[in-house]
Motif scaffolding. Structure first.
Motif, PDB file in Angstrom:
ATOM      1  N   GLU A 352      23.632  -1.140   5.086  1.00 22.64           N
ATOM      2  CA  GLU A 352      24.216  -0.382   6.180  1.00 22.64           C
ATOM      3  C   GLU A 352      23.358  -0.548   7.434  1.00 22.64           C
ATOM      4  OE1 GLU A 352      26.968   3.248   4.657  1.00 22.64           O
ATOM      5  OE2 GLU A 352      24.825   3.686   4.789  1.00 22.64           O
ATOM      6  N   LEU A 353      23.993  -0.910   8.539  1.00 21.67           N
ATOM      7  CA  LEU A 353      23.320  -1.102   9.816  1.00 21.67           C
ATOM      8  C   LEU A 353      23.735  -0.011  10.783  1.00 21.67           C
ATOM      9  CD1 LEU A 353      23.682  -4.979  10.195  1.00 21.67           C
ATOM     10  CD2 LEU A 353      21.866  -3.677   9.057  1.00 21.67           C
ATOM     11  N   MET A 354      22.820   0.312  11.714  1.00 23.49           N
ATOM     12  CA  MET A 354      23.066   1.363  12.708  1.00 23.49           C
ATOM     13  C   MET A 354      23.461   0.744  14.042  1.00 23.49           C
ATOM     14  SD  MET A 354      19.794   3.854  11.948  1.00 23.49           S
ATOM     15  CE  MET A 354      18.659   2.458  12.006  1.00 23.49           C
ATOM     16  N   VAL A 355      24.397   1.406  14.703  1.00 20.13           N
ATOM     17  CA  VAL A 355      24.822   1.000  16.045  1.00 20.13           C
ATOM     18  C   VAL A 355      24.944   2.263  16.895  1.00 20.13           C
ATOM     19  CG1 VAL A 355      26.589  -0.144  17.435  1.00 20.13           C
ATOM     20  CG2 VAL A 355      26.110  -0.961  15.112  1.00 20.13           C
ATOM     21  N   PHE A 356      24.272   2.278  18.053  1.00 22.56           N
ATOM     22  CA  PHE A 356      24.394   3.388  18.993  1.00 22.56           C
ATOM     23  C   PHE A 356      25.110   2.871  20.235  1.00 22.56           C
ATOM     24  CE2 PHE A 356      20.022   5.118  17.436  1.00 22.56           C
ATOM     25  CZ  PHE A 356      20.573   5.410  16.196  1.00 22.56           C
ATOM     26  N   GLU A 357      26.254   3.446  20.571  1.00 27.38           N
ATOM     27  CA  GLU A 357      26.995   3.016  21.763  1.00 27.38           C
ATOM     28  C   GLU A 357      27.133   4.180  22.731  1.00 27.38           C
ATOM     29  OE1 GLU A 357      30.679   1.049  20.923  1.00 27.38           O
ATOM     30  OE2 GLU A 357      29.638  -0.834  20.498  1.00 27.38           O
ATOM     31  N   GLN A 358      26.867   3.915  24.015  1.00 28.03           N
ATOM     32  CA  GLN A 358      27.005   4.931  25.043  1.00 28.03           C
ATOM     33  C   GLN A 358      28.462   5.355  25.176  1.00 28.03           C
ATOM     34  OE1 GLN A 358      24.458   6.346  27.118  1.00 28.03           O
ATOM     35  NE2 GLN A 358      23.259   5.466  25.448  1.00 28.03           N
ATOM     36  N   ASN A 359      28.669   6.647  25.407  1.00 31.86           N
ATOM     37  CA  ASN A 359      30.026   7.175  25.583  1.00 31.86           C
ATOM     38  C   ASN A 359      30.440   7.046  27.046  1.00 31.86           C
ATOM     39  OD1 ASN A 359      30.449   7.916  22.865  1.00 31.86           O
ATOM     40  ND2 ASN A 359      29.299   9.812  23.160  1.00 31.86           N
ATOM     41  N   THR A 360      30.765   5.838  27.436  1.00 31.14           N
ATOM     42  CA  THR A 360      31.152   5.573  28.829  1.00 31.14           C
ATOM     43  C   THR A 360      32.616   5.880  29.097  1.00 31.14           C
ATOM     44  OG1 THR A 360      31.694   3.258  28.333  1.00 31.14           O
ATOM     45  CG2 THR A 360      29.406   3.761  28.977  1.00 31.14           C
ATOM     46  N   GLY A 361      33.397   6.023  28.032  1.00 33.90           N
ATOM     47  CA  GLY A 361      34.827   6.266  28.201  1.00 33.90           C
ATOM     48  C   GLY A 361      35.633   5.014  28.477  1.00 33.90           C
ATOM     49  N   GLN A 362      34.998   3.840  28.421  1.00 30.01           N
ATOM     50  CA  GLN A 362      35.709   2.604  28.726  1.00 30.01           C
ATOM     51  C   GLN A 362      36.617   2.151  27.592  1.00 30.01           C
ATOM     52  OE1 GLN A 362      32.873  -0.329  29.992  1.00 30.01           O
ATOM     53  NE2 GLN A 362      32.269   0.803  31.824  1.00 30.01           N
ATOM     54  N   ARG A 363      36.363   2.664  26.390  1.00 32.57           N
ATOM     55  CA  ARG A 363      37.230   2.323  25.265  1.00 32.57           C
ATOM     56  C   ARG A 363      37.156   3.432  24.233  1.00 32.57           C
ATOM     57  NH1 ARG A 363      33.934  -2.244  21.742  1.00 32.57           N
ATOM     58  NH2 ARG A 363      32.512  -0.758  20.743  1.00 32.57           N
ATOM     59  N   PRO A 364      38.163   3.543  23.369  1.00 33.43           N
ATOM     60  CA  PRO A 364      38.125   4.565  22.316  1.00 33.43           C
ATOM     61  C   PRO A 364      37.024   4.258  21.303  1.00 33.43           C
ATOM     62  CG  PRO A 364      40.356   3.679  22.612  1.00 33.43           C
ATOM     63  CD  PRO A 364      39.432   2.790  23.366  1.00 33.43           C
ATOM     64  N   SER A 365      36.539   5.300  20.632  1.00 32.59           N
ATOM     65  CA  SER A 365      35.563   5.117  19.572  1.00 32.59           C
ATOM     66  C   SER A 365      36.240   4.542  18.340  1.00 32.59           C
ATOM     67  CB  SER A 365      34.907   6.457  19.215  1.00 32.59           C
ATOM     68  OG  SER A 365      34.236   7.001  20.315  1.00 32.59           O
ATOM     69  N   TYR A 366      35.444   3.876  17.507  1.00 32.37           N
ATOM     70  CA  TYR A 366      35.956   3.378  16.242  1.00 32.37           C
ATOM     71  C   TYR A 366      35.983   4.519  15.225  1.00 32.37           C
ATOM     72  CZ  TYR A 366      35.690  -1.476  17.783  1.00 32.37           C
ATOM     73  OH  TYR A 366      35.890  -2.653  18.447  1.00 32.37           O
ATOM     74  N   ALA A 367      36.962   4.504  14.363  1.00 30.81           N
ATOM     75  CA  ALA A 367      37.076   5.507  13.313  1.00 30.81           C
ATOM     76  C   ALA A 367      36.469   4.974  12.021  1.00 30.81           C
ATOM     77  CB  ALA A 367      38.544   5.866  13.094  1.00 30.81           C
ATOM     78  N   GLY A 368      36.152   5.880  11.118  1.00 30.97           N
ATOM     79  CA  GLY A 368      35.672   5.468   9.816  1.00 30.97           C
ATOM     80  C   GLY A 368      36.679   4.573   9.121  1.00 30.97           C
TER      81      GLY A 368
END
Length: 399
Positions: A352-368
């Motif tokens: 399992e790898l970690m990814v931190f993405e800024q909440n810029t609002g430019q695209r929807p978040s990914y769902a589980g």
């Protein structure tokens, strides 16, 4: 509280020959703090192991590490509260290893503040000057209270102050005799998160103004990186790596530093030189790194990349050919933390790898459950020796 502990806790006679303490940087007393081949044993246990360290005069220096790593023992040896089993502690080239605590030009601020509850703020700050028979006490206390922004609180008692204000009183009391070195032992640990962050900025401002060497012991990675000019990351009595905060974070040389100072994804692979870059085979994917960020250039390696350097893309989406791309991931966890969304992504081989993405609002978040690929720039990767423990430093004193 008796006289003897007070003398040990807050240093001693730091006056010059004329009874006044020289300004920082002036006279023969100013200089670097050095530890040469310092070892401290408690019976068979080695708390500090052959430590060589130089703290430049006037710098803000942090000793960072988990509980039991030797950082507080190191601080106590500088203060004179512990004697080295072997080695020397020097200040401005003079060996102070054999001096009593109250004879050293060093003061200490502890997490507990150690203020006198029956004295006013003014009297607490003035205590050190009166003990050393300093002159012009009223003016000097006024200057210190102004420095820590407590000019209007001189007649209050500690119980009438907030935790942050009490910490500033303790700081003013420690600074008023102008020590050559101020030691800070987890000084912000008793404060809540918001106040702790405000005090980090205040401490750095004060250090910049007074130009006195600060040596700050902490287990808080953010605290060290926010304030220090130089950080020494300690582990098991030795310094794993020392340098500017950005250098340590971007160019860790060990898995311990990579994991303890922030978080890292570490991937096992085989490296080979490829002209100006290094190619790494990771589970059949060819990823690239640059030599400047690589401790090893060929053979078995651990390729590291920080979670905030990684971006998620749809498995079918085209990406810039200059990016590293690792495919076949599935989002297993999504955590919204305000400024960013943190993902866990399970790769085909089970890691399992970690990814931190800024909440810029430019695209929807990914769902589980989403199928994703991971992308990052080659210059954001670093290569470490594969023989090191991939979990070293992970989860220690998390803050």
């Amino acid at each position: 509280m008796t006289t003897a502990p007070i003398r040990e806790t807050h240093g001693g006679d730091m006056t010059g020959r004329g009874g006044e303490k020289p300004e920082p940087g002036g006279g023969q007393q100013a200089g670097d703090l050095e530890l040469r081949n310092v070892t401290k044993r408690f019976g068979s246990f080695v708390a500090v192991d052959d430590l060589d360290l130089t703290v430049p005069h006037g710098s803000f220096f942090a000793l960072l590490g988990a509980s039991g790593c030797g950082k507080t023992t190191t601080l106590r040896m500088v203060a004179g509260l512990e004697r080295p089993t072997q080695g020397q502690v020097l200040l401005g080239g003079s060996d102070i290893s054999g001096l009593k605590p109250y004879k050293r030009p060093v003061n200490t601020v502890f997490q507990s503040y150690a203020l006198f509850p029956h004295l006013t703020v003014f009297e607490n700050v003035a205590f050190g000057l009166r003990r050393t028979k300093g002159s012009d006490i009223s003016r000097k206390v006024g200057e210190m209270l102004e420095l820590v922004q407590l000019q209007e609180y001189g007649q209050r008692r500690p119980a009438q102050l907030s935790g942050g204000q009490q910490q500033r009183v303790a700081l003013a009391r420690a600074l008023i005799n102008r020590p050559q070195v101020l030691l800070l032992d987890e000084p912000l640990g008793a404060l809540d998160l918001k106040l702790r962050r405000a005090m980090q900025i205040e401490l750095k401002r004060i250090q910049t103004e007074v130009r006195i060497t600060f040596v700050h012991v902490t287990h808080d990675q953010e605290e060290a990186m926010t304030m220090a000019d130089t950080i020494a990351v300690m582990n098991a009595g030795v310094v794993e790596q020392m340098g500017h905060p950005a250098e340590l974070y971007e160019h860790p040389r060990t898995t311990f530093v990579a994991n303890f100072l922030g978080q890292s994804n570490l991937l096992e692979g085989q490296a080979r030189s490829a002209g100006a870059e290094i190619e790494v085979d990771v589970q059949g994917a060819t990823l690239r790194a640059v030599p400047e960020r690589s401790s090893v250039g060929s053979g078995p390696v651990r390729l590291g990349v920080r979670p905030e350097k990684v971006s998620l893309v749809d498995s079918s989406a085209p990406v810039d050919g200059q990016l590293n791309r690792l495919g076949g991931g599935v989002v297993t966890d999504v955590s919204f933390v305000g400024v960013s969304t943190q993902y866990l992504v399970r790769m085909p081989w089970g890691q399992e790898l970690m990814v931190f993405e800024q909440n810029t609002g430019q695209r929807p978040s990914y769902a589980g459950g989403s199928s994703v690929d991971l992308c990052w720039r080659p210059e954001h990767a670093f290569l470490l020796d594969a023989g090191q423990d991939a979990k070293a430093g992970a989860g220690l004193d998390a803050v």
